[in-house]
Design a protein around this motif. Structure first.
Motif, PDB file in Angstrom:
ATOM      1  N   THR A 224     -36.921   9.472   9.836  1.00 48.26           N
ATOM      2  CA  THR A 224     -35.773  10.303  10.191  1.00 48.26           C
ATOM      3  C   THR A 224     -35.608  10.389  11.704  1.00 48.26           C
ATOM      4  OG1 THR A 224     -36.069  11.627   8.190  1.00 48.26           O
ATOM      5  CG2 THR A 224     -34.726  12.577   9.936  1.00 48.26           C
ATOM      6  N   ILE A 225     -36.712  10.628  12.411  1.00 43.28           N
ATOM      7  CA  ILE A 225     -36.653  10.699  13.873  1.00 43.28           C
ATOM      8  C   ILE A 225     -36.293   9.338  14.458  1.00 43.28           C
ATOM      9  CG2 ILE A 225     -38.040  11.065  15.953  1.00 43.28           C
ATOM     10  CD1 ILE A 225     -37.260  13.624  14.630  1.00 43.28           C
ATOM     11  N   MET A 226     -36.838   8.264  13.888  1.00 42.50           N
ATOM     12  CA  MET A 226     -36.515   6.931  14.378  1.00 42.50           C
ATOM     13  C   MET A 226     -35.030   6.629  14.208  1.00 42.50           C
ATOM     14  SD  MET A 226     -39.305   5.893  15.664  1.00 42.50           S
ATOM     15  CE  MET A 226     -38.708   4.264  16.082  1.00 42.50           C
ATOM     16  N   ALA A 227     -34.465   7.056  13.101  1.00 41.63           N
ATOM     17  CA  ALA A 227     -33.043   6.830  12.865  1.00 41.63           C
ATOM     18  C   ALA A 227     -32.195   7.649  13.838  1.00 41.63           C
ATOM     19  CB  ALA A 227     -32.689   7.193  11.420  1.00 41.63           C
ATOM     20  N   GLU A 228     -32.673   8.854  14.162  1.00 37.85           N
ATOM     21  CA  GLU A 228     -31.913   9.730  15.049  1.00 37.85           C
ATOM     22  C   GLU A 228     -31.948   9.236  16.493  1.00 37.85           C
ATOM     23  OE1 GLU A 228     -31.845  14.425  16.551  1.00 37.85           O
ATOM     24  OE2 GLU A 228     -33.153  13.792  14.882  1.00 37.85           O
ATOM     25  N   TYR A 229     -33.124   8.787  16.952  1.00 45.09           N
ATOM     26  CA  TYR A 229     -33.271   8.410  18.352  1.00 45.09           C
ATOM     27  C   TYR A 229     -33.263   6.900  18.575  1.00 45.09           C
ATOM     28  CZ  TYR A 229     -34.262  13.262  19.423  1.00 45.09           C
ATOM     29  OH  TYR A 229     -34.149  14.621  19.579  1.00 45.09           O
ATOM     30  N   GLY A 230     -33.205   6.127  17.500  1.00 47.95           N
ATOM     31  CA  GLY A 230     -33.149   4.680  17.640  1.00 47.95           C
ATOM     32  C   GLY A 230     -31.986   4.203  18.503  1.00 47.95           C
TER      33      GLY A 230
END
Length: 334
Positions: A224-230
């Motif tokens: 989820t964090i990777m998708a948000e900050y990717g």
């Protein structure tokens, strides 16, 4: 395998992040030393850098990440020049690493099983064209420090022992972290770091809450964090690539060179490494800002990180080194 925490999701610690970005734009700056409290994101930032940086093109199977077959050492035995894309290497140097582990040594398995004298590359080979990260750099053993000083100066790792005579490229950005309460860094190694930044535990409650929120979310659902900050990571990577391309075109006037010299003379820094590092760091910042020319504002922005660890101790001045640099910058660049 879980991806590293996203670089752009790190809360605060702007000086540390800026220093790492600038060395990614111009590795010739000479590395970053991050000193500060435990648990302030030093290791997290360095490991996040690995996922952020653009990949490199390297010969497949080359143990030193050579960009072309002609640069791959003969002892590697690489015959086929097949170029592949691989992540920028970020190699950890553990505190307890032996000299053999760092520089490389005789491949014992091949010597015993086949009777062949072959070289087993060490950490310096893996770090070529990338980053070598030392956690608790101030606790390194003296003989390892001496070894790193030699390699950092020459860009070449030379192994002459056990009947071997091996040399290979070892050009890397040195990143060190540590806690000053656990001991000081040897002056010779300190001088090899281009930039130095101090990090402190945040005192703002809202900022601390945000750190906890993001870290907890990453531990529970990293995707989820990777998708948000990717997308932010991708945008920063593109900006670094653009800055690398723009770096040779940044205009540098005679007045800027004079400013660099006057700052270092006023600070009493030894040698000329301070001026050169200040100039390269400010130029990298100008490229990152997409500015056509290097200005005094760029010098002001990076002076503390480029010069604060080069000051002589003043027992009569209780101010920190960054404060002392700031005072001189205000006077010289008024």
């Amino acid at each position: 395998m879980t991806s590293p925490f996203p670089f752009t999701a790190i809360v605060g610690q702007d000086d540390m992040k800026t220093a790492l970005i600038l060395t990614a734009i111009d590795p010739g700056i000479g590395g970053v030393l991050v000193f500060g409290d435990r648990g302030t994101g030093k290791s997290t930032a360095v490991r996040a850098l690995a996922a952020l940086l653009p990949p490199i093109d390297a010969v497949e199977g080359c143990p030193v990440n050579s960009a072309r077959i002609g640069d791959c050492p003969d002892w590697a035995g690489i015959k086929d020049e097949r170029i592949i894309s691989r992540p920028t290497p970020v190699v950890d140097l553990p505190l307890g690493a032996t000299e053999d582990r760092v520089t490389g040594s005789l491949d014992i398995e091949r010597a015993l099983s086949r009777g062949e004298k072959a070289f087993e590359p060490g950490l310096l080979a893996r770090a070529n064209r990338g980053y070598l990260y030392i956690d608790e750099a101030n606790l390194l053993e003296d003989h390892i420090v001496d070894l790193l000083l030699d390699v950092a100066q020459s860009g070449l790792n030379v192994v002459e022992r056990e009947g071997l005579s091996i040399r290979h490229a070892a050009r890397f950005v040195l990143v060190g972290s540590g806690n000053p309460e656990e001991g000081e860094l040897r002056p010779q190694l300190l001088d090899r770091f281009g930039l130095s930044v101090d990090v402190r535990s945040p005192t703002d409650i809202e900022q601390r809450i945000e750190v906890i929120r993001r870290r907890d979310a990453f531990d529970r659902a990293p995707e989820t964090i990777m998708a948000e900050y990717g997308p932010q990571n991708d945008a920063l990577r593109d900006r670094i690539v653009s800055a690398r391309a723009a770096l040779p075109e940044i205009e540098t006037t005679e007045n800027i060179l004079r400013d660099c010299a006057e700052l270092c003379v006023a600070l009493g820094s030894d040698g000329l490494r301070g001026e050169l590092t200040l100039l390269r760091t400010a130029r990298a910042l100008a490229a990152f800002d997409a500015a056509p020319a290097l200005t005094r504002d760029h010098l002001r922005a990076v002076a503390a990180m480029a010069l604060s660890h080069r000051l002589r101790r003043d027992p009569l001045d209780e101010a920190g080194s960054a404060v002392r640099v700031g005072r001189v910058v205000d006077d010289v660049l008024a």
